[in-house]
Design a protein around this motif. Structure first.
Motif, PDB file in Angstrom:
ATOM      1  N   MET A 145      -1.211   3.295  -6.440  1.00  0.00           N
ATOM      2  CA  MET A 145      -2.090   2.127  -6.472  1.00  0.00           C
ATOM      3  C   MET A 145      -1.942   1.209  -5.278  1.00  0.00           C
ATOM      4  N   GLU A 146      -0.722   1.077  -4.760  1.00  0.00           N
ATOM      5  CA  GLU A 146      -0.470   0.013  -3.785  1.00  0.00           C
ATOM      6  C   GLU A 146      -1.247   0.235  -2.482  1.00  0.00           C
ATOM      7  N   GLU A 147      -1.695  -0.880  -1.900  1.00  0.00           N
ATOM      8  CA  GLU A 147      -2.463  -0.846  -0.654  1.00  0.00           C
ATOM      9  C   GLU A 147      -1.694  -1.437   0.517  1.00  0.00           C
ATOM     10  N   ALA A 148      -0.487  -1.951   0.230  1.00  0.00           N
ATOM     11  CA  ALA A 148       0.274  -2.611   1.287  1.00  0.00           C
ATOM     12  C   ALA A 148       0.594  -1.671   2.429  1.00  0.00           C
ATOM     13  N   SER A 149       0.864  -0.406   2.137  1.00  0.00           N
ATOM     14  CA  SER A 149       1.183   0.559   3.205  1.00  0.00           C
ATOM     15  C   SER A 149       0.034   0.662   4.200  1.00  0.00           C
ATOM     16  N   ASN A 150      -1.200   0.689   3.689  1.00  0.00           N
ATOM     17  CA  ASN A 150      -2.354   0.780   4.581  1.00  0.00           C
ATOM     18  C   ASN A 150      -2.558  -0.515   5.367  1.00  0.00           C
ATOM     19  N   VAL A 151      -2.408  -1.642   4.672  1.00  0.00           N
ATOM     20  CA  VAL A 151      -2.624  -2.930   5.337  1.00  0.00           C
ATOM     21  C   VAL A 151      -1.594  -3.151   6.438  1.00  0.00           C
ATOM     22  N   LEU A 152      -0.365  -2.687   6.227  1.00  0.00           N
ATOM     23  CA  LEU A 152       0.666  -2.823   7.255  1.00  0.00           C
ATOM     24  C   LEU A 152       0.234  -2.157   8.550  1.00  0.00           C
ATOM     25  N   GLY A 153      -0.459  -1.049   8.438  1.00  0.00           N
ATOM     26  CA  GLY A 153      -0.914  -0.335   9.630  1.00  0.00           C
ATOM     27  C   GLY A 153      -2.112  -0.937  10.298  1.00  0.00           C
ATOM     28  N   GLU A 154      -2.685  -1.992   9.733  1.00  0.00           N
ATOM     29  CA  GLU A 154      -3.888  -2.628  10.269  1.00  0.00           C
ATOM     30  C   GLU A 154      -3.588  -3.962  10.920  1.00  0.00           C
ATOM     31  N   ARG A 155      -2.309  -4.249  11.171  1.00  0.00           N
ATOM     32  CA  ARG A 155      -1.953  -5.541  11.767  1.00  0.00           C
ATOM     33  C   ARG A 155      -2.632  -5.711  13.123  1.00  0.00           C
ATOM     34  N   PRO A 156      -3.293  -6.836  13.340  1.00  0.00           N
ATOM     35  CA  PRO A 156      -3.979  -7.045  14.639  1.00  0.00           C
ATOM     36  C   PRO A 156      -2.980  -7.288  15.772  1.00  0.00           C
TER      37      PRO A 156
END
Length: 219
Positions: A208-219
């Motif tokens: 379920m978690e989305e944090a792994s993906n968001v971590l890779g999207e850091r500007p």
């Protein structure tokens, strides 16, 4: 938690306030466009981390309740011996005995008390003062995936994990910057704490978690 490009960075920064924006402007070398992007990402990763931390807290506090029920019975919040086993420091911001007494006065059932006790209460249960009564004979059963650790080592590890999670959650709750933390390490601590307790629960949270993906999207 999709990325959305801001259309008016100046207006957004005015709404957020100059002091709040300044942290992000400084972090991006004065680039105000990148600063707003970083602010948005900080908010997104903060939200994403709340889902796995939810499961880490609930699974851990329920493990503590199971351990307390074994020693003091299912009505452990009202057990005087348990209450007296808790520290009651004078002049400290948090007093576990007081937290327990005030919570059980408001809440009529053990389940309600569990939900309302502060995070610091549960973390404080993983200190050495509770080893003999609670943890030495229960912790390895309640956290069955902690291979190769003694009861004391596991108890110390859980305390340290909860300390890191507590500090992270406090910053998220107050809408503070967390981008300078090692958030990958924070996420792994959270997920591994769930895994120590239950592989099926950890597998579900991993899915379920989305944090792994968001971590890779850091500007």
């Amino acid at each position: 938690m999709p990325f959305a490009k801001p259309t008016n960075e100046a207006a957004i920064r005015r709404v957020l306030s100059a002091p709040r924006s300044s942290t992000y402007v400084a972090a991006t070398g004065g680039d105000t466009t990148k600063a707003v992007d970083l602010y948005g990402w900080n908010a997104r990763i903060s939200a994403a981390l709340m889902l796995p931390s939810h499961f880490a807290e609930v699974s851990t506090r329920n493990a503590v309740s199971d351990a307390l029920s074994t020693v003091y019975g299912p009505q452990w919040p009202w057990d005087n011996t348990f209450e007296q086993s808790l520290p009651s420091p004078n002049g400290r911001p948090f007093n576990p005995q007081r937290d327990l007494r005030e919570t059980r006065r408001r809440e009529p059932t053990t389940g309600k008390v569990i939900a309302e006790l502060k995070f610091a209460f549960w973390q404080g249960m993983f200190t050495a003062r509770h080893d003999v009564r609670i943890w030495n004979h229960q912790i390895l059963t309640l956290f069955p995936n902690a291979s190769g650790m003694t009861a004391e080592q596991l108890r110390r590890r859980i305390y340290d994990d909860l300390e890191a999670i507590r500090k992270l959650r406090n910053r998220i709750a107050h809408h503070e910057p967390i981008f300078s933390r090692n958030l990958g390490d924070d996420l792994m601590r959270i997920l591994e704490l769930i895994e120590l307790r239950s592989t099926p629960t950890a597998d579900w949270v991993f899915a379920m978690e989305e944090a792994s993906n968001v971590l890779g999207e850091r500007p």
